[in-house]
Structure formats: structure tokens, C-alpha cells
Design a protein around this motif. Structure first.
Motif, PDB file in Angstrom:
ATOM      1  N   ARG A 224       7.867   4.672  12.243  1.00  0.00           N
ATOM      2  CA  ARG A 224       7.142   3.941  13.288  1.00  0.00           C
ATOM      3  C   ARG A 224       5.659   4.197  13.077  1.00  0.00           C
ATOM      4  N   VAL A 225       4.856   3.272  13.572  1.00  0.00           N
ATOM      5  CA  VAL A 225       3.414   3.410  13.368  1.00  0.00           C
ATOM      6  C   VAL A 225       2.729   3.345  14.729  1.00  0.00           C
ATOM      7  N   LEU A 226       1.756   4.231  14.953  1.00  0.00           N
ATOM      8  CA  LEU A 226       1.027   4.275  16.232  1.00  0.00           C
ATOM      9  C   LEU A 226      -0.440   3.894  16.019  1.00  0.00           C
ATOM     10  N   TYR A 227      -1.122   3.601  17.129  1.00  0.00           N
ATOM     11  CA  TYR A 227      -2.579   3.352  17.168  1.00  0.00           C
ATOM     12  C   TYR A 227      -3.017   2.132  16.353  1.00  0.00           C
ATOM     13  N   LEU A 228      -2.360   1.004  16.623  1.00  0.00           N
ATOM     14  CA  LEU A 228      -2.781  -0.256  15.983  1.00  0.00           C
ATOM     15  C   LEU A 228      -3.800  -0.927  16.894  1.00  0.00           C
ATOM     16  N   GLN A 229      -4.994  -1.162  16.440  1.00  0.00           N
ATOM     17  CA  GLN A 229      -5.960  -1.893  17.263  1.00  0.00           C
ATOM     18  C   GLN A 229      -5.555  -3.372  17.267  1.00  0.00           C
ATOM     19  N   PRO A 230      -5.857  -4.113  18.353  1.00  0.00           N
ATOM     20  CA  PRO A 230      -5.358  -5.506  18.459  1.00  0.00           C
ATOM     21  C   PRO A 230      -5.675  -6.353  17.237  1.00  0.00           C
ATOM     22  N   GLU A 231      -6.870  -6.187  16.664  1.00  0.00           N
ATOM     23  CA  GLU A 231      -7.254  -7.042  15.525  1.00  0.00           C
ATOM     24  C   GLU A 231      -6.457  -6.694  14.262  1.00  0.00           C
ATOM     25  N   GLY A 232      -5.765  -5.566  14.290  1.00  0.00           N
ATOM     26  CA  GLY A 232      -5.014  -5.160  13.092  1.00  0.00           C
ATOM     27  C   GLY A 232      -3.669  -5.852  12.954  1.00  0.00           C
ATOM     28  N   MET A 233      -3.276  -6.667  13.966  1.00  0.00           N
ATOM     29  CA  MET A 233      -1.943  -7.278  13.934  1.00  0.00           C
ATOM     30  C   MET A 233      -1.958  -8.543  13.078  1.00  0.00           C
ATOM     31  N   THR A 234      -1.899  -8.368  11.785  1.00  0.00           N
ATOM     32  CA  THR A 234      -1.925  -9.512  10.865  1.00  0.00           C
ATOM     33  C   THR A 234      -0.537 -10.144  10.762  1.00  0.00           C
ATOM     34  N   ASP A 235      -0.491 -11.369  10.206  1.00  0.00           N
ATOM     35  CA  ASP A 235       0.805 -12.037   9.997  1.00  0.00           C
ATOM     36  C   ASP A 235       1.708 -11.166   9.126  1.00  0.00           C
ATOM     37  N   GLU A 236       1.110 -10.573   8.081  1.00  0.00           N
ATOM     38  CA  GLU A 236       1.881  -9.759   7.138  1.00  0.00           C
ATOM     39  C   GLU A 236       2.501  -8.553   7.847  1.00  0.00           C
ATOM     40  N   LEU A 237       1.717  -7.940   8.746  1.00  0.00           N
ATOM     41  CA  LEU A 237       2.212  -6.760   9.454  1.00  0.00           C
ATOM     42  C   LEU A 237       3.320  -7.147  10.435  1.00  0.00           C
ATOM     43  N   ILE A 238       3.117  -8.228  11.158  1.00  0.00           N
ATOM     44  CA  ILE A 238       4.132  -8.678  12.121  1.00  0.00           C
ATOM     45  C   ILE A 238       5.439  -8.983  11.379  1.00  0.00           C
ATOM     46  N   ALA A 239       5.329  -9.654  10.240  1.00  0.00           N
ATOM     47  CA  ALA A 239       6.539  -9.995   9.473  1.00  0.00           C
ATOM     48  C   ALA A 239       7.225  -8.726   8.962  1.00  0.00           C
ATOM     49  N   THR A 240       6.448  -7.751   8.564  1.00  0.00           N
ATOM     50  CA  THR A 240       7.024  -6.494   8.048  1.00  0.00           C
ATOM     51  C   THR A 240       7.778  -5.762   9.155  1.00  0.00           C
ATOM     52  N   ILE A 241       7.159  -5.686  10.336  1.00  0.00           N
ATOM     53  CA  ILE A 241       7.830  -5.000  11.456  1.00  0.00           C
ATOM     54  C   ILE A 241       9.101  -5.760  11.833  1.00  0.00           C
ATOM     55  N   ARG A 242       9.050  -7.076  11.763  1.00  0.00           N
ATOM     56  CA  ARG A 242      10.212  -7.893  12.143  1.00  0.00           C
ATOM     57  C   ARG A 242      11.337  -7.799  11.095  1.00  0.00           C
ATOM     58  N   ASP A 243      10.958  -7.773   9.812  1.00  0.00           N
ATOM     59  CA  ASP A 243      11.968  -7.987   8.763  1.00  0.00           C
ATOM     60  C   ASP A 243      12.468  -6.716   8.071  1.00  0.00           C
ATOM     61  N   VAL A 244      11.714  -5.635   8.135  1.00  0.00           N
ATOM     62  CA  VAL A 244      12.150  -4.430   7.400  1.00  0.00           C
ATOM     63  C   VAL A 244      12.907  -3.527   8.379  1.00  0.00           C
ATOM     64  N   PRO A 245      14.206  -3.334   8.182  1.00  0.00           N
ATOM     65  CA  PRO A 245      15.009  -2.651   9.199  1.00  0.00           C
ATOM     66  C   PRO A 245      14.548  -1.222   9.500  1.00  0.00           C
ATOM     67  N   GLU A 246      14.014  -0.523   8.508  1.00  0.00           N
ATOM     68  CA  GLU A 246      13.613   0.875   8.754  1.00  0.00           C
ATOM     69  C   GLU A 246      12.345   0.962   9.608  1.00  0.00           C
ATOM     70  N   VAL A 247      11.569  -0.124   9.696  1.00  0.00           N
ATOM     71  CA  VAL A 247      10.326  -0.100  10.490  1.00  0.00           C
ATOM     72  C   VAL A 247      10.688  -0.471  11.924  1.00  0.00           C
ATOM     73  N   LEU A 248      10.488   0.468  12.847  1.00  0.00           N
ATOM     74  CA  LEU A 248      10.939   0.234  14.218  1.00  0.00           C
ATOM     75  C   LEU A 248      10.070  -0.804  14.922  1.00  0.00           C
ATOM     76  N   PRO A 249      10.688  -1.689  15.701  1.00  0.00           N
ATOM     77  CA  PRO A 249       9.905  -2.696  16.441  1.00  0.00           C
ATOM     78  C   PRO A 249       9.272  -2.093  17.694  1.00  0.00           C
ATOM     79  N   TYR A 250       8.518  -1.041  17.484  1.00  0.00           N
ATOM     80  CA  TYR A 250       7.840  -0.295  18.553  1.00  0.00           C
ATOM     81  C   TYR A 250       6.355  -0.449  18.254  1.00  0.00           C
ATOM     82  N   ILE A 251       5.655  -1.149  19.130  1.00  0.00           N
ATOM     83  CA  ILE A 251       4.268  -1.481  18.795  1.00  0.00           C
ATOM     84  C   ILE A 251       3.319  -0.822  19.787  1.00  0.00           C
TER      85      ILE A 251
END
Ligand code: SF4
Length: 439
Positions: A224-251
Motif C-alpha cells: 500500500r502507498v501513503l501520502y499521495l498529494q492530489p496532483e499525483g493521481m495520474t491515469d497510470e497510477l489509478i490504473a495500477t492501483i485498480r489492476d494490480v492485485p497486490e496493490v491495495l485499493p487504499y488511497i
């Protein structure tokens, strides 16, 4: 050659302390839990807020006081944020301290301790990414410092400009942790979303997360990843959190405020509309995700209406978890010099109102998980109301901040990932029943 290590402050400091502990242990030192048994006491300090600085100095003076009361004498080494922030001023202010080590110099802890003791280390300290964690979860730092210079924050002056840890180093630390029994890594830094910005093309947080996910996969682990500033939420990051099972959907996105005027005065981009659009997009693209944030009450110039705007925004967004801080006037920051400092009692009243709201939302969000069958990482055994019980945390609970799952019956070891039916909740805590494999 025995050392006591006292850590104050946040998870990032815990990681730094763990690194110093590993260096000292590898050099042949022994850790003890009591100043009376130590040859040297090391205090790793926090200076994020004035209150944290005071707490750090008090902890140091308490050791010095015990020492002067006839308990075994031992020199004190003060490390971390307080020396980084106040530097040379400290030597005259704190004669009780034998040596000061700035955060960026902590890798030299073995040499400093030897100098203070006037002795040689039993052996040479090991090199590389060293950790001593024995639990099921470990924080892993992916960057140091911050380039944002929010007007209320002293961190860039304490920890310096932003620099990313190379991906290979992060991944090899994660592998070593998994080998040692850890099953969840929590990636942290002051501003994780911009990881890689100083490393070159293709080096993004999303790319790093995919590599870390590969490293934890053979162990059935999570990241899991903590301390994401709002501008850091790129399309690539959102897709990674959504699609990679080991990455928890905890934002975890600290907003601090939602009023465009207050955000601008804080030196932060955005507005309520932009944040609303971001959270709507995240909810649409990552169904079932958990959202954590941080809000600040009483920033200079904050009006009653702006305080209400933040309150209404948090209520509307129904964050699963929200930490609330009262603005603190920090030496050397731009906000400390601003007009319109909010009186202390008003700040505290606004803070308490937000805390009451966020608890109401957080308790309801926790209760909404009752009835779910989830995977839980076992953190240990604790004494419960009816005897020893297993304690662990589910994917939606970040370790050390969001509550736990208590399992009254069943056997498991630290680091096991077990299936649990969640049957009840109390505040942020949950109780669950272990599901046997054939259930
Ligand atoms: S992003 Fe966080 S650490 Fe960086 S300056 Fe702003 S509040 Fe401080």
C-alpha cells in the motif's frame, strides 16, 4: 556496548530508527530497553510541530534526569529532525547531549556512538539495505525531503529538497523484508506521488509499484502507498492501483483544506470542485476503494465560512479515515508570518468539531464492513476480554493508524494471511471469526 533507542514522531522516523538499529546491531552492539542498562542512549526526534519538538526535548531531558539521579550514567546522542531543524543552536541549549546527528547523517551513527564512548565498535557495520523488522508489516521509505514548500510546513527546511530512492534499492529492501517474514509493505515519503521525478524517464510511482508488486507476489504479500498529494493521481497510477492485485485499493490523499482561497494561501493548488472531481473519478474507476485524508483547522485567515466549507466537504465525501490537525505556527515558515492568526480557542473548537465528524464517518465506514469475508494479516496475539486473541488487520486498515481485527478463536502465526468473517465493530476496531479452509 549496549544502546537504548527511543523513537518519536512518524512512521518515517521509525524507518530511520530501524536503519540505525540494524547498523548498530551489525557492528556488534546490543539493544536494551532501559536507560539504566545502556552504555549510550539514542533519541531519534521529531520536529514537525512545535509540540513534537517539545516532546522530543522532554524525552531527552528525562533520560538525562534519570542519569543524574544515580541510575547508570550513559551519554545521550540526539538524532533526526530536531538537530536538522535547529542545528548548532542546540549545543549551548542542551549541554546534557553528548552529540547531535542530523537526519541526513544518521548512516554514520556507529562512528558517532564510538566517538562518544571513546571505544571501537566490536566489528565493522554491514552495508546495504538493512532492516530489523520482525512483524508482519513494514514501512519502506521511497523518498526523502519535499519540494512543495506548503506555507505552514517546516519539513522542506528540516528534511531538505525532494530526492527519490532508486527503484533497485527499494525493491531489494522489499525482497529482504519478505524473506524475513513481512507480508505487507507500506511505501512512504513526504510526497510519494512524484516519486521518480528526479530519476529519469519512465521512473514513476506506478512503475515502482508494479515492481514492488512483483517482489511481494511470490509471498502472497500486499503493498500500500501513503501520502499521495492530489496532483499525483495520474491515469497510470489509478490504473495500477485498480489492476494490480497486490496493490491495495487504499488511497491516502491529504487535502488539508478545500477552500480555493485557503489552499492558495497554503501554497497548495486546487479547489473544492477539483477535489470533488478527483474523488468522483477515483470512486468510479476503483470501485470499493478506501479513502483516507488529512484536514487542517485554523489556518491563518480561515473564516467561519471557510471552516464550515471544509466541514461540509468532509461530510459530503464521507472519508473512511480522516486525521485532523489544528494549524500550528511554526518558526521559519511563511504562514507563521501571515496576518489573521486564528485565536487558539477558535482553532481548537474547529478542530474538535472536525474530529467529531470524522469519527462519526469513520465508525460508520468501519461498521459497513461487518458481514464481509476478508483476508487479514496476523500481527500477533494480545490479551482480549476472554483470554488471548489473534490480532491482525484487513486490507482496508493501514497498520498503526486505522484500527484492527480481533479474532477470539483460532491459531495462526505472525505474518499469516488468514480468511476472516467480520462479525462486529466498535469504533475503528472489528471482531472476526477465522474461516477454516473447507468452509
Ligand atoms: S507536501 Fe507535505 S511535507 Fe511537503 S511541504 Fe506540503 S505538507 Fe510539508
Amino acid at each position: 556496548m549496549r544502546f537504548l533507542l527511543v523513537t518519536l514522531g512518524c512512521a518515517k522516523n521509525e524507518v530511520d530508527s530501524d536503519r540505525m538499529r540494524a547498523l548498530l546491531l551489525s557492528a556488534g552492539f546490543e539493544e536494551v530497553a532501559d536507560a539504566a542498562e545502556a552504555d549510550v542512549a539514542i533519541v531519534n526526534t521529531c520536529s514537525f510541530l512545535a509540540s513534537a519538538t517539545e516532546e522530543s526535548v522532554e524525552a531527552t531531558l528525562q533520560i538525562a534526569e534519570e542519569r543524574s539521579e544515580g541510575v547508570r550514567a550513559c551519554p545521550i546522542v540526539m538524532c533526526g529532525c530536531v538537530p536538522s531543524r535547529y542545528g548548532d543552536e542546540l549545543a549551548s541549549e542542551l549541554p546534557e547531549v553528548a552529540a547531535f546527528v542530523r537526519a541526513e547523517d544518521e548512516d554514520g551513527i556507529v562512528g558517532v556512538v564510538c566517538e562518544v564512548l571513546g571505544a571501537e565498535a566490536p566489528r565493522a557495520a554491514a552495508e546495504g539495505t538493512l532492516r530489523t523488522i520482525e512483524g508482519a508489516s513494514a514501512f519502506v521509505k521511497i523518498s526523502e525531503g519535499c519540494d512543495r514548500f506548503c506555507t505552514f510546513c517546516a519539513i522542506p527546511y528540516i528534511r531538505g529538497r525532494y530526492h527519490s530512492r532508486p527503484a533497485d534499492e527499494v525493491v531489494s529492501e522489499v525482497r529482504a523484508l519478505m524473506e524475513g517474514g513481512v507480508r505487507e509493505v507500506v511505501l512512504i515519503g513526504q510526497d510519494t506521488g512524484v516519486w521518480g521525478c528526479d530519476l529519469g524517464e519512465g521512473e514513476t510511482l506506478a512503475a515502482l509499484l508494479r515492481r514492488v508488486a512483483e517482489a511481494v507476489r511470490p509471498y502472497g504479500g500486499w503493498v500500500r502507498v501513503l501520502y499521495l498529494q492530489p496532483e499525483g493521481m495520474t491515469d497510470e497510477l489509478i490504473a495500477t492501483i485498480r489492476d494490480v492485485p497486490e496493490v491495495l485499493p487504499y488511497i491516502d490523499i491529504p487535502i488539508q483544506h478545500c477552500s480555493a482561497r485557503v489552499l492558495k494561501a497554503m501554497g497548495r493548488p486546487g479547489s473544492a470542485e477539483e477535489l470533488r472531481a478527483l474523488f468522483a473519478r477515483l470512486r468510479a474507476e476503483i470501485p470499493g476503494m478506501v479513502l483516507r485524508t488529512t484536514g487542517m483547522a485554523g489556518f491563518p485567515g480561515e473564516t467561519d465560512e471557510e471552516a464550515d466549507e471544509l466541514y461540509d466537504f468532509i461530510a459530503e465525501q464521507e472519508f473512511d479515515y480522516c486525521s485532523v490537525f489544528a494549524y500550528s505556527q511554526e518558526d521559519g515558515t511563511a504562514a507563521a508570518r501571515m496576518d489573521g492568526q486564528v485565536p487558539e480557542e477558535v482553532k481548537l473548537e474547529r478542530t474538535q468539531r472536525l474530529i467529531d465528524l470524522t469519527e462519526q464517518l469513520g465508525f460508520a465506514a468501519t461498521a459497513a464492513h461487518v458481514g464481509e469475508r476478508v483476508r487479514v494479516i496476523v500481527d500477533g496475539v494480545e490479551e482480549g476480554p476472554d483470554g488471548p486473541e489473534l490480532i491482525g488487520h484487513a486490507w482496508f486498515q493501514a497498520p498503526d493508524s486505522d484500527g484492527a481485527v480481533h479474532i477470539a478463536e483460532g491459531e495462526a502465526s505472525v505474518g499469516d494471511i488468514v480468511t476472516v468473517d467480520l462479525v462486529d465493530s466498535f469504533c475503528y476496531e472489528m471482531t472476526g471469526e477465522l474461516v477454516k479452509e473447507d468452509d
